[in-house]
Design a protein around this motif. Structure first.
Motif, PDB file in Angstrom:
ATOM      1  N   UNK A 102      43.893  47.212  34.723  1.00  0.00           N
ATOM      2  CA  UNK A 102      43.124  47.880  33.668  1.00  0.00           C
ATOM      3  C   UNK A 102      41.871  48.543  34.239  1.00  0.00           C
ATOM      4  N   UNK A 103      41.221  47.890  35.164  1.00  0.00           N
ATOM      5  CA  UNK A 103      40.038  48.471  35.800  1.00  0.00           C
ATOM      6  C   UNK A 103      40.456  49.672  36.644  1.00  0.00           C
ATOM      7  N   UNK A 104      41.581  49.556  37.328  1.00  0.00           N
ATOM      8  CA  UNK A 104      42.103  50.671  38.115  1.00  0.00           C
ATOM      9  C   UNK A 104      42.456  51.870  37.248  1.00  0.00           C
ATOM     10  N   UNK A 105      43.028  51.614  36.070  1.00  0.00           N
ATOM     11  CA  UNK A 105      43.328  52.713  35.151  1.00  0.00           C
ATOM     12  C   UNK A 105      42.048  53.369  34.651  1.00  0.00           C
TER      13      UNK A 105
ATOM     14  N   UNK B 127      35.851  52.912  29.830  1.00  0.00           N
ATOM     15  CA  UNK B 127      37.312  53.022  29.896  1.00  0.00           C
ATOM     16  C   UNK B 127      37.936  51.744  30.457  1.00  0.00           C
ATOM     17  N   UNK B 128      37.277  51.098  31.424  1.00  0.00           N
ATOM     18  CA  UNK B 128      37.815  49.842  31.961  1.00  0.00           C
ATOM     19  C   UNK B 128      37.826  48.759  30.888  1.00  0.00           C
TER      20      UNK B 128
ATOM     21  N   UNK C 233      37.862  49.263  27.600  1.00  0.00           N
ATOM     22  CA  UNK C 233      38.842  49.666  26.582  1.00  0.00           C
ATOM     23  C   UNK C 233      40.269  49.380  27.044  1.00  0.00           C
ATOM     24  N   UNK C 234      40.591  49.750  28.279  1.00  0.00           N
ATOM     25  CA  UNK C 234      41.931  49.467  28.811  1.00  0.00           C
ATOM     26  C   UNK C 234      42.193  47.962  28.868  1.00  0.00           C
ATOM     27  N   UNK C 235      41.196  47.181  29.263  1.00  0.00           N
ATOM     28  CA  UNK C 235      41.371  45.733  29.366  1.00  0.00           C
ATOM     29  C   UNK C 235      41.645  45.123  27.999  1.00  0.00           C
ATOM     30  N   UNK C 236      40.848  45.457  27.016  1.00  0.00           N
ATOM     31  CA  UNK C 236      41.041  44.895  25.671  1.00  0.00           C
ATOM     32  C   UNK C 236      42.359  45.345  25.053  1.00  0.00           C
ATOM     33  N   UNK C 237      42.684  46.609  25.220  1.00  0.00           N
ATOM     34  CA  UNK C 237      43.950  47.116  24.679  1.00  0.00           C
ATOM     35  C   UNK C 237      45.142  46.465  25.376  1.00  0.00           C
ATOM     36  N   UNK C 238      45.077  46.353  26.688  1.00  0.00           N
ATOM     37  CA  UNK C 238      46.179  45.737  27.433  1.00  0.00           C
ATOM     38  C   UNK C 238      46.365  44.275  27.082  1.00  0.00           C
ATOM     39  N   UNK C 239      45.268  43.544  26.962  1.00  0.00           N
ATOM     40  CA  UNK C 239      45.380  42.129  26.601  1.00  0.00           C
ATOM     41  C   UNK C 239      45.967  41.968  25.208  1.00  0.00           C
ATOM     42  N   UNK C 240      45.531  42.809  24.277  1.00  0.00           N
ATOM     43  CA  UNK C 240      46.058  42.720  22.911  1.00  0.00           C
ATOM     44  C   UNK C 240      47.546  43.056  22.887  1.00  0.00           C
ATOM     45  N   UNK C 241      47.928  44.089  23.624  1.00  0.00           N
ATOM     46  CA  UNK C 241      49.329  44.496  23.650  1.00  0.00           C
ATOM     47  C   UNK C 241      50.213  43.405  24.241  1.00  0.00           C
TER      48      UNK C 241
END
Length: 152
Positions: A35-38, A68-69, A71-79
């Protein structure tokens, strides 16, 4: 040295950071650096678009990367949390709980509420009513390494 590399690479420095983070994810357990990389890759895309603009300073880039890191982390964990399925072996790492309902013979008598049984290849401390050695008991609950038994 790092500032020279960033200056020479320009907007591609975010791409390099993103790829390094994705590569590091392969060597570390868990799914966090993805997620941090994205986030770094997204900042790299935006850097390619806005690099020549006056507002695209390193402060703005760092802020975009951080947001963005997160946001990606929270979205990925939720998904991925919503995709967790119930296990077909819910007691897999709860050995004492998996013994509930089994019967065994007391290896040592239960005195003052404490005794021992042998189940499979393990001796277990048990608690329950005072009973003599050799009595058949049934495991009614388990917590940690302690089993509670009753006369079978």
């Amino acid at each position: 040295m790092i500032s020279r590399i960033i200056t020479e690479l320009g907007p591609w420095s975010w791409w390099v950071l993103g790829m390094l983070l994705l590569a590091a994810e392969l060597t570390m357990p868990g799914v966090f650096l993805v997620w941090v990389g994205l986030g770094a890759l997204l900042t790299g895309v935006l850097s390619l678009l806005f690099w020549e603009m006056g507002f695209w300073t390193w402060h703005v880039q760092a802020l975009v990367f951080a947001l963005s890191a997160v946001t990606f982390t929270l979205t990925g964990r939720r998904y991925f949390a919503s995709r967790d399925k119930a296990s077909d072996q819910p007691l897999l790492n709860q050995r004492s709980a998996s013994l509930v309902g089994r019967t065994a013979t007391l290896g040592e008598p239960i005195r003052e509420g404490r005794g021992r049984i042998r189940l499979d290849d393990t001796f277990w401390s048990v608690s329950g009513p005072d009973l003599p050695e050799g009595t058949r008991v049934r495991v009614i609950s388990g917590k940690g390494g302690d089993l509670t038994v009753e006369k079978a």
